[in-house]
Design an enzyme around this catalytic site. Structure first.
Site, PDB file in Angstrom:
ATOM      1  N   THR A 195     -13.687   6.213   8.288  1.00  0.00           N
ATOM      2  CA  THR A 195     -14.671   5.773   7.302  1.00  0.00           C
ATOM      3  C   THR A 195     -15.268   4.412   7.633  1.00  0.00           C
ATOM      4  O   THR A 195     -16.260   4.014   7.020  1.00  0.00           O
ATOM      5  CB  THR A 195     -14.028   5.669   5.910  1.00  0.00           C
ATOM      6  OG1 THR A 195     -12.995   4.667   5.935  1.00  0.00           O
ATOM      7  CG2 THR A 195     -13.429   6.998   5.485  1.00  0.00           C
ATOM      8  N   LYS A 212       0.857   3.955  -3.143  1.00  0.00           N
ATOM      9  CA  LYS A 212       0.459   5.344  -2.929  1.00  0.00           C
ATOM     10  C   LYS A 212       1.632   6.298  -3.183  1.00  0.00           C
ATOM     11  O   LYS A 212       1.431   7.428  -3.654  1.00  0.00           O
ATOM     12  CB  LYS A 212      -0.082   5.523  -1.509  1.00  0.00           C
ATOM     13  CG  LYS A 212      -1.459   4.913  -1.306  1.00  0.00           C
ATOM     14  CD  LYS A 212      -2.505   5.585  -2.199  1.00  0.00           C
ATOM     15  CE  LYS A 212      -3.915   5.116  -1.894  1.00  0.00           C
ATOM     16  NZ  LYS A 212      -4.934   5.809  -2.712  1.00  0.00           N
ATOM     17  N   VAL A 252      -8.748   9.324   8.365  1.00  0.00           N
ATOM     18  CA  VAL A 252     -10.153   9.687   8.153  1.00  0.00           C
ATOM     19  C   VAL A 252     -10.986   8.497   8.620  1.00  0.00           C
ATOM     20  O   VAL A 252     -10.737   7.353   8.222  1.00  0.00           O
ATOM     21  CB  VAL A 252     -10.471   9.992   6.675  1.00  0.00           C
ATOM     22  CG1 VAL A 252     -11.946  10.360   6.511  1.00  0.00           C
ATOM     23  CG2 VAL A 252      -9.576  11.114   6.149  1.00  0.00           C
ATOM     24  N   TYR A 285       0.840  -1.204   0.000  1.00  0.00           N
ATOM     25  CA  TYR A 285       0.000   0.000   0.000  1.00  0.00           C
ATOM     26  C   TYR A 285       0.873   1.253   0.000  1.00  0.00           C
ATOM     27  O   TYR A 285       0.646   2.180  -0.793  1.00  0.00           O
ATOM     28  CB  TYR A 285      -0.910  -0.016   1.226  1.00  0.00           C
ATOM     29  CG  TYR A 285      -1.834   1.183   1.312  1.00  0.00           C
ATOM     30  CD1 TYR A 285      -2.954   1.280   0.483  1.00  0.00           C
ATOM     31  CD2 TYR A 285      -1.606   2.205   2.231  1.00  0.00           C
ATOM     32  CE1 TYR A 285      -3.816   2.368   0.569  1.00  0.00           C
ATOM     33  CE2 TYR A 285      -2.463   3.297   2.317  1.00  0.00           C
ATOM     34  CZ  TYR A 285      -3.559   3.369   1.478  1.00  0.00           C
ATOM     35  OH  TYR A 285      -4.402   4.447   1.564  1.00  0.00           O
TER      36      TYR A 285
END
Length: 286
Positions: free
Chosen positions: A183, A152, A181, A148
């Protein structure tokens, strides 16, 4: 009326929050998802919102989306938000399945490139704005997330390169460095469970590794709505280049940019204390 297309607008996520925020600003929103039924009804039933089926890994879906947007806007798109992405390889690099790792790069890097290329004529016509949602993981080597992190980082670097290439064509580019964040994405019932193979050199710390993917890293993070409002302000205010957004974004930018290496390593370990977990697990197994 200005228009925006956002990928990955499933309920509860960043994409849906961005769609709501742009809609409140008077945009015609093209809310897209691989499974349109997952887009919240507050969007699908709203005026000036067009729901599109869009699997960003499907060239035919992308072409159909371009055709639909072009037909409704007269060949223009003011804002394209490459939001879709995934973090499905939370494991030490020694244990990652290479095929799954490549699939993650397809979603996090190659798909945004394909979207940018497909919608470039519409963005150029509108002298619009391209927004690529990357992550603080692009600049921070969190353990267990090398795939990841790398995907990114690739997108962040490419996005800033595209900014220079698209600027002469009248297109502005924003590279979002997203911090925390909330979510709930890690706690979705259809999320693939993390399994550490018994042959792993890290098997003793398997409980910790599995725990990293249980959503705890989003605990205390700002809600998606607050994040989305900040992003829309950047788009509306003419922002460009690298933009940090999310929980304590300003502090994170300073920490990642100015902290000495030894202190930065301590910061990473405080967020994902993998070294401590391995040491503890090794003591138990001895």
């Amino acid at each position: 009326m200005k228009s925006v297309l956002i990928t990955g607008c499933s309920a509860g996520g960043i994409g849906a929050a961005l769609a709501h925020a742009f809609h409140q600003k008077g945009y015609h929103v093209f809310a897209t998802a691989r499974t349109p039924s997952k887009i919240p009804s507050t969007l699908s039933s709203a005026s000036n919102v067009t729901v599109l089926k869009l699997d960003v890994l499907s060239s035919s879906d992308i072409a159909a989306a371009v055709e639909s947007v072009s037909h409704q806007t007269g060949g223009k798109l003011d804002v394209l938000v490459n939001n879709s992405g995934g973090n499905n390889s939370i494991l030490p690099a020694l244990d990652v399945d290479i095929a799954e790792a490549k699939a993650e790069f397809d979603l996090n890097f190659w798909a945004p490139l394909a979207m940018m290329r497909a919608f470039a004529p519409l963005l150029i016509e509108a002298r619009g704005c391209l927004v690529n949602n990357t992550s603080a993981s692009a600049v921070s080597p969190f353990p267990l997330m090398s795939i990841y992190n790398a995907s990114k980082a690739a997108l962040a670097t490419a996005s800033e390169t595209w900014r220079h290439e698209l600027q002469p064509l009248g297109v502005r580019t924003i590279t979002l460095i997203t911090t925390g964040v909330n979510t709930g994405s890690f706690r979705k019932p259809d999320r693939k469970p993390i399994r550490v193979p018994e042959s792993s050199r890290y098997y003793a710390a398997r409980d910790f590794i599995v725990g990293v993917g249980d959503g705890r890293m989003q605990d205390g993070a700002i809600p998606a709505e607050r994040y989305a409002a900040a992003v829309v302000r950047e788009v509306e205010g003419g922002g460009y280049g690298t933009v940090w957004a999310g929980t304590q974004a300003w502090m994170a930018r300073v920490a990642f940019g100015l902290t000495p290496k030894w202190a930065f390593d301590m910061l990473i370990e405080s967020i994902v204390p993998f070294g401590k977990a391995m040491a503890k697990a090794t003591l138990k197994s001895d």
